[in-house]
Design an enzyme around this catalytic site. Structure first.
Site, mmCIF file in Angstrom:
data_model
loop_
_atom_site.group_PDB
_atom_site.id
_atom_site.type_symbol
_atom_site.label_atom_id
_atom_site.label_comp_id
_atom_site.label_asym_id
_atom_site.label_seq_id
_atom_site.Cartn_x
_atom_site.Cartn_y
_atom_site.Cartn_z
ATOM 1 N N SER A 1 0.728 -1.358 0.180
ATOM 2 C CA SER A 1 0.003 0.111 0.062
ATOM 3 C C SER A 1 0.979 1.239 0.016
ATOM 4 O O SER A 1 0.502 2.210 -0.127
ATOM 5 C CB SER A 1 -0.956 0.064 1.217
ATOM 6 O OG SER A 1 -0.174 0.454 2.324
ATOM 7 N N LYS B 1 1.262 4.001 7.309
ATOM 8 C CA LYS B 1 0.636 5.224 6.363
ATOM 9 C C LYS B 1 0.880 6.514 6.536
ATOM 10 O O LYS B 1 1.628 7.055 7.500
ATOM 11 C CB LYS B 1 -0.889 5.023 6.502
ATOM 12 C CG LYS B 1 -1.428 3.643 6.539
ATOM 13 C CD LYS B 1 -1.481 3.284 4.753
ATOM 14 C CE LYS B 1 -2.159 2.094 4.605
ATOM 15 N NZ LYS B 1 -1.437 1.000 5.142
#
Length: 238
Positions: free
Chosen positions: A159, A197
């Site tokens: 991701s 993230k």
């Protein structure tokens, strides 16, 4: 001789590599240089590559390394893919200027510090929280901040691939419970899940944003998210 835009872009990439250990995205470059489209960034990147200031690494998203800098930026080259850490893995912070004499093996050992590898971190669907040391890894002192504790995590998932962070990479994290918008952080969700993230604050909520369009941004209340650290370095094995 570089144009002003070429110099501005080279300086922006250099500063981002020093701060995060990974190059900026093309969108970030476009915003930083106030260009209307990414095609202008592609032309600048190509020009810098042709002049021998940067190199794009094949088959890796957003993988750019700086080979040298002009004199008005200090003339200090950024990392070379041929340089390795004491653990035998590539480190964006392990390069040294060509004018610096090569270290002896003993000096190289002194220039590295061991930090704990706390297990795996998800760059994708969050996994169980990291809470135990699996082993130690040697990290160049130049990659570590002078203050604060550090630890490393092995990345699992894709991701964050557009931030140059791939499955299997080792990320170096400085322990902190605060972060600025846009920082890549280790976020603990509901005291149960940990993920890597970019963090943003939006309308009183916390957004954990991936660097891969295949993953949706997770928007959570502030009491659901605890920052466990901020990315300061990256180690990749080839």
């Amino acid at each position: 001789m570089l144009t002003k835009k070429q110099l501005d872009l080279l300086n922006f990439i250099h500063r981002r590599l020093q701060k995060d250990g990974v190059p900026p995205s093309f969108d970030e470059m476009k915003v930083a240089l106030d260009l209307r489209s990414k095609s202008g960034i592609h032309r600048l990147i190509t020009a810098l590559e042709e002049r021998g200031f940067i190199r794009r690494l094949a088959h890796r998203a957003r993988a750019i390394e700086i080979l040298r800098l002009p004199e008005n930026m200090g003339g200090v080259p950024a990392p070379s893919a041929n340089q390795t850490t004491a653990a035998g893995a590539f480190s964006p912070a392990s390069a040294r200027p060509p004018s610096t004499p090569r270290s002896t093996p003993a000096a190289s050992v002194l220039a590295a510090l061991e930090i704990p590898v706390m297990g795996r971190i998800a760059a994708g669907v969050p996994i169980e929280a990291i809470n135990q040391i699996t082993h130690q890894i040697a990290i160049p002192q130049t990659m570590l901040s002078s203050n604060g504790k550090h630890y490393a995590l092995e990345v699992r998932g894709d991701s964050m691939i557009n931030a140059g962070i791939n499955d299997g990479d080792i990320v170096v994290i400085r322990e902190t419970d605060t972060a600025d918008d846009g920082d890549i952080v280790v976020a603990l969700i509901a005291d149960e899940e940990a993920t890597l993230k970019r963090l943003f604050r939006r309308n009183g909520a916390i957004a954990l944003e991936a660097e891969n369009p295949a993953y949706e941004t997770r928007v959570l209340s502030p009491n659901q998210v605890k920052v466990q650290g901020r990315l300061v370095g990256l180690i990749r094995s080839y």
